[in-house]
Design a protein around this motif. Structure first.
Motif, PDB file in Angstrom:
ATOM      1  N   TYR A  28     -13.838  -5.646   2.018  1.00  0.00           N
ATOM      2  CA  TYR A  28     -13.010  -4.455   1.947  1.00  0.00           C
ATOM      3  C   TYR A  28     -11.832  -4.620   2.900  1.00  0.00           C
ATOM      4  N   ARG A  30      -8.580  -2.543   4.260  1.00  0.00           N
ATOM      5  CA  ARG A  30      -7.927  -1.240   4.256  1.00  0.00           C
ATOM      6  C   ARG A  30      -6.522  -1.376   3.708  1.00  0.00           C
ATOM      7  N   PRO A  31      -6.093  -0.436   2.904  1.00  0.00           N
ATOM      8  CA  PRO A  31      -4.722  -0.507   2.389  1.00  0.00           C
ATOM      9  C   PRO A  31      -3.719  -0.291   3.517  1.00  0.00           C
ATOM     10  N   TRP A  32      -2.588  -0.962   3.405  1.00  0.00           N
ATOM     11  CA  TRP A  32      -1.528  -0.842   4.391  1.00  0.00           C
ATOM     12  C   TRP A  32      -0.937   0.558   4.317  1.00  0.00           C
ATOM     13  N   ASN A  72      -2.123   2.083  11.377  1.00  0.00           N
ATOM     14  CA  ASN A  72      -2.996   1.105  10.728  1.00  0.00           C
ATOM     15  C   ASN A  72      -4.114   0.613  11.618  1.00  0.00           C
TER      16      ASN A  72
END
Length: 73
Positions: A28, A30-32, A72
């Motif tokens: 997995y 994490r999306p930016w 982030n």
């Protein structure tokens, strides 16, 4: 060894083989998360020049990095 034990071992071997063959497992990630229009405006509203009226590109870059790091983390 009983037939039940043999069947259990067979199923266990098959499960192990399937686990080794499973190459579509993905980690997995994490999306930016980028900056919003408001955050960009806030950074641009800060004063990025020194007393000689020259643009402080390093300070500008550090402010952008800090905001993106915060979002982030």
């Amino acid at each position: 060894m009983t037939e039940e034990d043999e069947e259990f071992q067979r199923l266990e071997r098959e499960a192990k083989m399937r686990a080794l063959e499973d190459d579509d497992t993905q980690d997995y990630v994490r999306p930016w998360v980028g900056l919003t229009e408001l955050e960009r405006a806030e950074i641009c509203d800060l004063k990025w020049w020194d007393w000689e009226d020259s643009f402080d590109i390093e300070g500008f870059a550090r402010a952008i990095e800090a905001k993106l790091r915060e979002k982030n983390a």
